[in-house]
Design an enzyme around this catalytic site. Sequence first.
Site, short mmCIF file in Angstrom:
data_model
loop_
_atom_site.label_atom_id
_atom_site.label_comp_id
_atom_site.label_asym_id
_atom_site.label_seq_id
_atom_site.Cartn_x
_atom_site.Cartn_y
_atom_site.Cartn_z
N ASP A 70 0.89 -1.71 -0.03
CA ASP A 70 -0.14 0.16 -0.27
C ASP A 70 0.97 1.25 -0.48
OD1 ASP A 70 1.19 -0.19 2.79
OD2 ASP A 70 -0.70 -0.45 3.45
N GLU A 145 -10.18 0.13 4.48
CA GLU A 145 -10.42 0.39 6.72
C GLU A 145 -11.68 0.72 6.71
OE1 GLU A 145 -7.70 1.90 7.39
OE2 GLU A 145 -7.65 3.95 7.18
#
Length: 236
Positions: A70, A145
């Site tokens: 990421d 998330e």
Amino acid sequence: MSAIAFQDYPDYESLSEAASEHLLTLVQCKPDAVICVATGATPLLTYQRFVDKVKAYGIDISGVTFVKLDEWVGLAPDNPATCEVFLQQHLLKPLGVAPERYIAFASDKADQHECNRVTRDIAARGGLDLCVLGIGKNGHLGLNEPDDWLEPGCHITSLDERTRMHDMLRAAGTSVEQGITLGLQDMLAAKDVLLLVAGEGKQQAFSAMKEGKVSTKVPASFLWLHPKTSCLYCTM
Ligand code: PGA
């Protein structure tokens, strides 16, 4: 069959030692392994020990491909807060990884094309053999998330309030609102997953993950859907 093998370690050093052995075994057994690597405080010592052993034993890792898990969106690629700088400093440069053996999102041009390119590049190498992950204080994996729903593939995400205060960003005095990340689908497609859990503030997320139920509010809980996850954790 889903399974997570939990292994408790007395301290960060012994956890990192075991994790580095896991990586070492893979590159010895599969010299063309494709390994997705997380960044942050948790895997740091694992990578350092892995690098030391690769050098000490003279292991040829020239066929191994590394994939950046990421990245923060909008930072210059040389910003010290980036996952890019972390991986270059702690893994790629010390190992002398060739550019063609590294698949990574660019932090300064994150868009859907970048997501598609990374997805294609991973598939072209035959998919991930191993995904090294940490858990966020909010239960995230990569930058997936907690939310009411989750996007399965590579995507750009709006960062949770707690992630915006991540130590990597705070240490560099930087603030970021978005991230680009492999999705849970990409992680679950990896042949092997190594989840490392260490550090302050992880207790709540780790307990929720360990319950054995899957919730989009705890993205790490999706690893219960993976057939072969090893979770190494320090006693908390
Ligand atoms: P950390 O970050 O390893 O720096 O604790 C983990 C994460 O937020 O995913």
